[in-house]
Write a protein that holds these residues in place. Sequence first.
Motif, PDB file in Angstrom:
ATOM      1  N   PRO A 173      36.593  42.686  37.787  1.00  0.00           N
ATOM      2  CA  PRO A 173      36.917  44.012  36.378  1.00  0.00           C
ATOM      3  C   PRO A 173      37.337  43.463  35.305  1.00  0.00           C
ATOM      4  CG  PRO A 173      37.895  43.910  38.540  1.00  0.00           C
ATOM      5  CD  PRO A 173      37.581  43.577  39.151  1.00  0.00           C
ATOM      6  N   PRO A 174      37.012  43.477  34.303  1.00  0.00           N
ATOM      7  CA  PRO A 174      37.533  42.387  33.151  1.00  0.00           C
ATOM      8  C   PRO A 174      38.687  42.631  32.966  1.00  0.00           C
ATOM      9  CG  PRO A 174      36.934  44.842  32.066  1.00  0.00           C
ATOM     10  CD  PRO A 174      36.658  44.643  33.941  1.00  0.00           C
ATOM     11  N   ASP A 175      40.066  43.434  33.620  1.00  0.00           N
ATOM     12  CA  ASP A 175      41.634  43.336  33.824  1.00  0.00           C
ATOM     13  C   ASP A 175      42.189  43.278  34.668  1.00  0.00           C
ATOM     14  OD1 ASP A 175      43.917  44.221  32.982  1.00  0.00           O
ATOM     15  OD2 ASP A 175      43.390  44.890  31.056  1.00  0.00           O
ATOM     16  N   ASP A 176      43.281  42.023  35.075  1.00  0.00           N
ATOM     17  CA  ASP A 176      44.460  42.986  36.865  1.00  0.00           C
ATOM     18  C   ASP A 176      44.393  44.167  36.616  1.00  0.00           C
ATOM     19  OD1 ASP A 176      43.899  39.949  37.114  1.00  0.00           O
ATOM     20  OD2 ASP A 176      45.568  38.927  36.163  1.00  0.00           O
ATOM     21  N   ALA A 177      44.826  45.150  35.917  1.00  0.00           N
ATOM     22  CA  ALA A 177      45.374  46.557  36.002  1.00  0.00           C
ATOM     23  C   ALA A 177      44.751  47.167  36.330  1.00  0.00           C
ATOM     24  CB  ALA A 177      46.186  46.581  34.252  1.00  0.00           C
ATOM     25  N   ILE A 178      43.275  46.474  37.372  1.00  0.00           N
ATOM     26  CA  ILE A 178      41.566  47.622  37.136  1.00  0.00           C
ATOM     27  C   ILE A 178      42.000  47.189  39.014  1.00  0.00           C
ATOM     28  CG2 ILE A 178      39.059  47.825  36.980  1.00  0.00           C
ATOM     29  CD1 ILE A 178      40.072  47.672  34.319  1.00  0.00           C
ATOM     30  N   GLU A 179      41.973  48.520  39.750  1.00  0.00           N
ATOM     31  CA  GLU A 179      41.179  48.100  41.035  1.00  0.00           C
ATOM     32  C   GLU A 179      40.580  48.797  41.507  1.00  0.00           C
ATOM     33  OE1 GLU A 179      44.938  50.125  43.022  1.00  0.00           O
ATOM     34  OE2 GLU A 179      44.759  51.754  42.771  1.00  0.00           O
ATOM     35  N   GLY A 180      39.422  48.654  40.743  1.00  0.00           N
ATOM     36  CA  GLY A 180      38.284  49.264  41.537  1.00  0.00           C
ATOM     37  C   GLY A 180      37.586  50.529  40.191  1.00  0.00           C
ATOM     38  N   LEU A 181      36.540  51.139  40.749  1.00  0.00           N
ATOM     39  CA  LEU A 181      36.051  52.414  40.068  1.00  0.00           C
ATOM     40  C   LEU A 181      36.185  53.725  40.582  1.00  0.00           C
ATOM     41  CD1 LEU A 181      32.776  50.394  40.033  1.00  0.00           C
ATOM     42  CD2 LEU A 181      33.924  49.983  37.995  1.00  0.00           C
ATOM     43  N   MET A 182      35.884  54.587  39.730  1.00  0.00           N
ATOM     44  CA  MET A 182      36.238  56.173  40.000  1.00  0.00           C
ATOM     45  C   MET A 182      34.244  56.126  39.750  1.00  0.00           C
ATOM     46  SD  MET A 182      39.583  56.910  40.852  1.00  0.00           S
ATOM     47  CE  MET A 182      38.840  59.179  40.884  1.00  0.00           C
ATOM     48  N   LEU A 183      33.854  57.228  40.319  1.00  0.00           N
ATOM     49  CA  LEU A 183      32.650  57.731  40.024  1.00  0.00           C
ATOM     50  C   LEU A 183      32.954  58.973  40.126  1.00  0.00           C
ATOM     51  CD1 LEU A 183      30.960  55.551  42.497  1.00  0.00           C
ATOM     52  CD2 LEU A 183      31.425  54.808  40.139  1.00  0.00           C
ATOM     53  N   GLU A 207      47.080  25.892  60.665  1.00  0.00           N
ATOM     54  CA  GLU A 207      46.041  26.305  59.084  1.00  0.00           C
ATOM     55  C   GLU A 207      46.070  27.219  58.846  1.00  0.00           C
ATOM     56  OE1 GLU A 207      41.935  25.500  61.715  1.00  0.00           O
ATOM     57  OE2 GLU A 207      42.422  23.855  62.374  1.00  0.00           O
ATOM     58  N   ALA A 208      46.858  28.074  59.484  1.00  0.00           N
ATOM     59  CA  ALA A 208      46.989  29.524  57.903  1.00  0.00           C
ATOM     60  C   ALA A 208      47.381  29.420  56.885  1.00  0.00           C
ATOM     61  CB  ALA A 208      48.415  29.978  58.372  1.00  0.00           C
ATOM     62  N   ASP A 209      46.531  29.981  55.401  1.00  0.00           N
ATOM     63  CA  ASP A 209      46.758  30.037  54.444  1.00  0.00           C
ATOM     64  C   ASP A 209      48.747  28.992  53.755  1.00  0.00           C
ATOM     65  OD1 ASP A 209      44.832  30.568  52.683  1.00  0.00           O
ATOM     66  OD2 ASP A 209      44.858  32.585  53.761  1.00  0.00           O
ATOM     67  N   ARG A 210      48.990  28.630  52.351  1.00  0.00           N
ATOM     68  CA  ARG A 210      49.674  28.217  52.255  1.00  0.00           C
ATOM     69  C   ARG A 210      50.517  28.861  50.780  1.00  0.00           C
ATOM     70  NH1 ARG A 210      50.304  23.559  54.271  1.00  0.00           N
ATOM     71  NH2 ARG A 210      51.998  22.737  53.004  1.00  0.00           N
ATOM     72  N   LEU A 211      51.420  28.483  50.481  1.00  0.00           N
ATOM     73  CA  LEU A 211      52.118  29.560  49.536  1.00  0.00           C
ATOM     74  C   LEU A 211      51.289  30.119  48.104  1.00  0.00           C
ATOM     75  CD1 LEU A 211      54.348  31.685  49.211  1.00  0.00           C
ATOM     76  CD2 LEU A 211      56.191  29.401  49.162  1.00  0.00           C
ATOM     77  N   GLU A 212      50.850  28.180  47.609  1.00  0.00           N
ATOM     78  CA  GLU A 212      49.892  27.597  46.503  1.00  0.00           C
ATOM     79  C   GLU A 212      48.635  28.590  46.393  1.00  0.00           C
ATOM     80  OE1 GLU A 212      52.027  25.250  48.940  1.00  0.00           O
ATOM     81  OE2 GLU A 212      50.187  23.901  48.218  1.00  0.00           O
ATOM     82  N   THR A 213      48.874  29.658  47.658  1.00  0.00           N
ATOM     83  CA  THR A 213      47.365  29.953  47.005  1.00  0.00           C
ATOM     84  C   THR A 213      47.286  31.225  47.451  1.00  0.00           C
ATOM     85  OG1 THR A 213      46.774  29.509  49.455  1.00  0.00           O
ATOM     86  CG2 THR A 213      45.444  30.863  48.875  1.00  0.00           C
ATOM     87  N   LEU A 214      48.931  31.818  47.248  1.00  0.00           N
ATOM     88  CA  LEU A 214      49.602  32.782  47.264  1.00  0.00           C
ATOM     89  C   LEU A 214      49.535  32.964  45.906  1.00  0.00           C
ATOM     90  CD1 LEU A 214      49.055  34.108  50.833  1.00  0.00           C
ATOM     91  CD2 LEU A 214      50.856  35.420  49.840  1.00  0.00           C
ATOM     92  N   HIS A 215      49.962  32.035  45.134  1.00  0.00           N
ATOM     93  CA  HIS A 215      50.780  31.974  44.102  1.00  0.00           C
ATOM     94  C   HIS A 215      49.601  31.728  42.825  1.00  0.00           C
ATOM     95  CE1 HIS A 215      54.957  30.410  45.135  1.00  0.00           C
ATOM     96  NE2 HIS A 215      54.860  31.678  45.214  1.00  0.00           N
ATOM     97  N   ALA A 216      48.325  31.389  42.946  1.00  0.00           N
ATOM     98  CA  ALA A 216      47.425  31.517  42.649  1.00  0.00           C
ATOM     99  C   ALA A 216      46.563  32.812  41.946  1.00  0.00           C
ATOM    100  CB  ALA A 216      46.458  30.085  43.095  1.00  0.00           C
ATOM    101  N   MET A 217      47.107  33.583  43.614  1.00  0.00           N
ATOM    102  CA  MET A 217      46.112  35.032  43.311  1.00  0.00           C
ATOM    103  C   MET A 217      47.435  36.460  42.942  1.00  0.00           C
ATOM    104  SD  MET A 217      45.648  36.123  47.660  1.00  0.00           S
ATOM    105  CE  MET A 217      44.372  35.071  47.992  1.00  0.00           C
ATOM    106  N   LEU A 218      48.180  35.951  42.473  1.00  0.00           N
ATOM    107  CA  LEU A 218      49.542  36.340  41.131  1.00  0.00           C
ATOM    108  C   LEU A 218      48.746  37.046  39.667  1.00  0.00           C
ATOM    109  CD1 LEU A 218      52.875  34.618  41.692  1.00  0.00           C
ATOM    110  CD2 LEU A 218      52.739  37.090  42.196  1.00  0.00           C
TER     111      LEU A 218
END
Lengths: 339, 535
Positions: B369-379, B518-529
């Motif tokens: 989706p073109p915007d972070d504020a979009i969480e999917g589609l409505m049909l 081998e679990a995820d790192r905090l940097e990975t989460l920060h990148a998802m913000l």
Amino acid sequence: MTRLDEILRPTPKGLYCPPGDFFIDPVRPVDRAVVTHGHADHARAGHGAVLATEETIAIMAARYGEDFTTSRQPAALGVSTAINGVEVTLIPAGHVLGSAQAVVEYAGKRLIASGDYKRRRDPTCVGFEVMSCDVFITEATFALPVFRHPDDRGEIDKLLASVRRFPERAHLVGAYALGKAQRIIRLLREAGYDETIYIHGAMQKLCDLYEAFGVALGPLAPATIASKAGAKNDFAGKIVVGPPSAFADKWARRFPEPVACFASGWMRVRARARQRGVELPLILSDHADWDELTDTVRDIQPQELWITHGREDALTRWAELEGVKARPLSLVGYEDEHD
Amino acid sequence: MRAFADLLERLVLTPQRNGKIRLLTEYFAATPDPDRGYALAAITRDLEIRSVKPAMLRAIIYDRMDEALFDLSYDYVGDLAETISLAWPSKAGANRAPELGEIVETLNAASRADGPKLVAGWLDAMDASGRWALLKLVTGGLRIGVSSRLAKTALAAFGDKPVTEIEELWHGLQIPYTDLFAWLEGKGEKPDAEKPGYFRPVMLAHPLEARDLDALDPDAFAAEWKWDGIRIQAVSEGGVRRLYSRTGDDIGAAFPDVVDALDLDAVMDGELLVYAPAKPPFAVRPFAELQKRLNRKTVSKKLLQTHPAFIRVYDLLSVDGEDLRAQRFEDRRARLEDLFTDGPRKRIDLSPVLNLQDKDALAAARAAPPDDAIEGLMLKRRASPYVPGRPKGEWWKWKRDPFLIDAVLMYAQRGHGKRSSFYSDYTFGVWTEEETLAPVGKAYFGFTDEELKQLDKFVREHTTDRFGPVRQVRAEPDFGLVLEVAFEGLNRSARHKSGVAMRFPRISRIRWDKPAGEADRLETLHAMLPGDASA
């Protein structure tokens, strides 16, 4: 003249009487102990000699084994025993079966270590006896004006009403194995509940002991599952009594949609009930509430009030307002949560 | 008042939803008017009652008992109303305990100065539980874990009516709801719902599963973005302006900026969002920013400036007094677009219909989706009328795939009710630069009963410390349990040490096989913000 704290004084091992060379409710092994009642924080194993009521000695033997002490000295209520020239008399405290206050008399002074006590009626033990004295040593478990235990019968009615309301669920009543459990069972019987009450394995011995001392508990059965299939429904609509710790345990899973009940004076405070995940709090305590504590001090009118474990600040403040000389003893090793 | 106090007492300690509904319906059945109506209003927080300030309550208790003893008690209990209710020394010879309706009516008719005196008199006549209920009522602190939605569900159960009918009626009703109860008991007419500004029960979508997608005919459906805000119904008719949540709660008082902008005669369905004030309208900001404006009774000037709200509309239920709900979606949509021929209105714009021809195009749009504020589609089926509830096959929501991370189990807490003997609430963390674990979330569902038993066993066998009902679990690079956690989105959070807060986290898999290191790192989460549009 002998000072009062030369007759009894707090030490790390417990309250000590130098002229008699004995401890009252010592928290560590000593040569000679006077034990007020059978709760584990007051009655410990490994002393050289134990003076206590016959019931308390039986409770200690049931909990710790027959060799819990080298020498047993059962004392009848109201009968004095001389220990190195100090007169020790046990009089009833109304806390649990066998519970007693230790009256210590020496050099014309009388000091009473009351142990734990309550003033209201309890069908499983002898009621508290008021005796005048120079020093009254009181517990302070519920020594805040917010602790006012309601009438027992109302609490038992709450439980029975809930059992009728949820016939498909088991009511798990958390109650300490010594005293509280038997008192609840006895109160249920007095309220006319004559069905089998299921008990946790840890309570069997003590229930048998209460029966042996003449406290009729009615039909009891172990809360164990007879068969694997459909076993959960065995307990639908039943009352199960167990130690509070067991309810967090895997043991509790055998019951159908249990209603968690907890019988304790702490249940007066909602946050306490919520923290423990209690759905039906039952305000039932074997300790004196605020009114019982203050009434007792007024009844006895001691020259000095010594305050042991609990919320001594509030009771000290109250004594100050009443003009009673009071002093906190700050004894260690007694459990606050024990109710 | 006795019955009301008992009800509150039980509600506070009953964790199960069905248990709460049962308590409420039993209370409605056993309590006469007007008490049950006032109780209902107190629970839904619609009750207006002359409040008594905490300072006044302190004054009346200090008048009755030693200050030092009260303060020691308050320190221990930690809640003013509860401390007073328990410590209150009753005077002998008090009057009978008052009924709830009597309390509300007397207090509202009294002068401000008389309030505390009246309360003191009632406290004398009640027991501890009644006193607690009274004090909670007059301090406005009735937090008992019952939402207004749950109260309406209980009313529906009590009268054996669909909950949508209750929602539709709700805002035309007057406290103490005598006509509502009469109708629910079959003793009166259905109260008139259609007063100007009433709430229309909303139409909801089903989640789109793989088999639904296979059966879907793309030509029959219109696609829209699914915005990450809250669903609202904006009503403006006959001079009445209201902003409703999707369950019919009037949230207008917290959104005067939006209510002001309803300068048309229409009932619109849309998404409430906040935008970045410095940018051209309307750059949508993340849900966390909207959250700052939710669950408030009023809003500060400052917040109105930093967090202006607007509505992105997608459906039109009524316009100029004409009810459009029976019409086809595409016809309603055409009427909606007519309102925006001059572009966006003040604080209202139009959610676009997407020009997506086939399933591949839909899937591609959903995935990127073109915007972070979009969480999917409505049909939405082009031919669908606007029907309350969740009719099958009319509207679909096709959410973006959840985010996934591998985290390490750190703490477990015992659950409630059926789960009270299980450690069923899990706090998990990810690795930081210092090679320690930072807690990033808590989840208590997503696993099967069988998996719960295994998790519980793991917790019990690897406990390193206990804090009340919480156990700390062994969690080191070389030893620990990895949980695959799914979540819908990530917000910045100043309250959490990790700086992030997850939305709807749940356990998606237990990775018994994966080494904790081998679990995820905090940097990975920060990148998802998400990027904040205002930043």
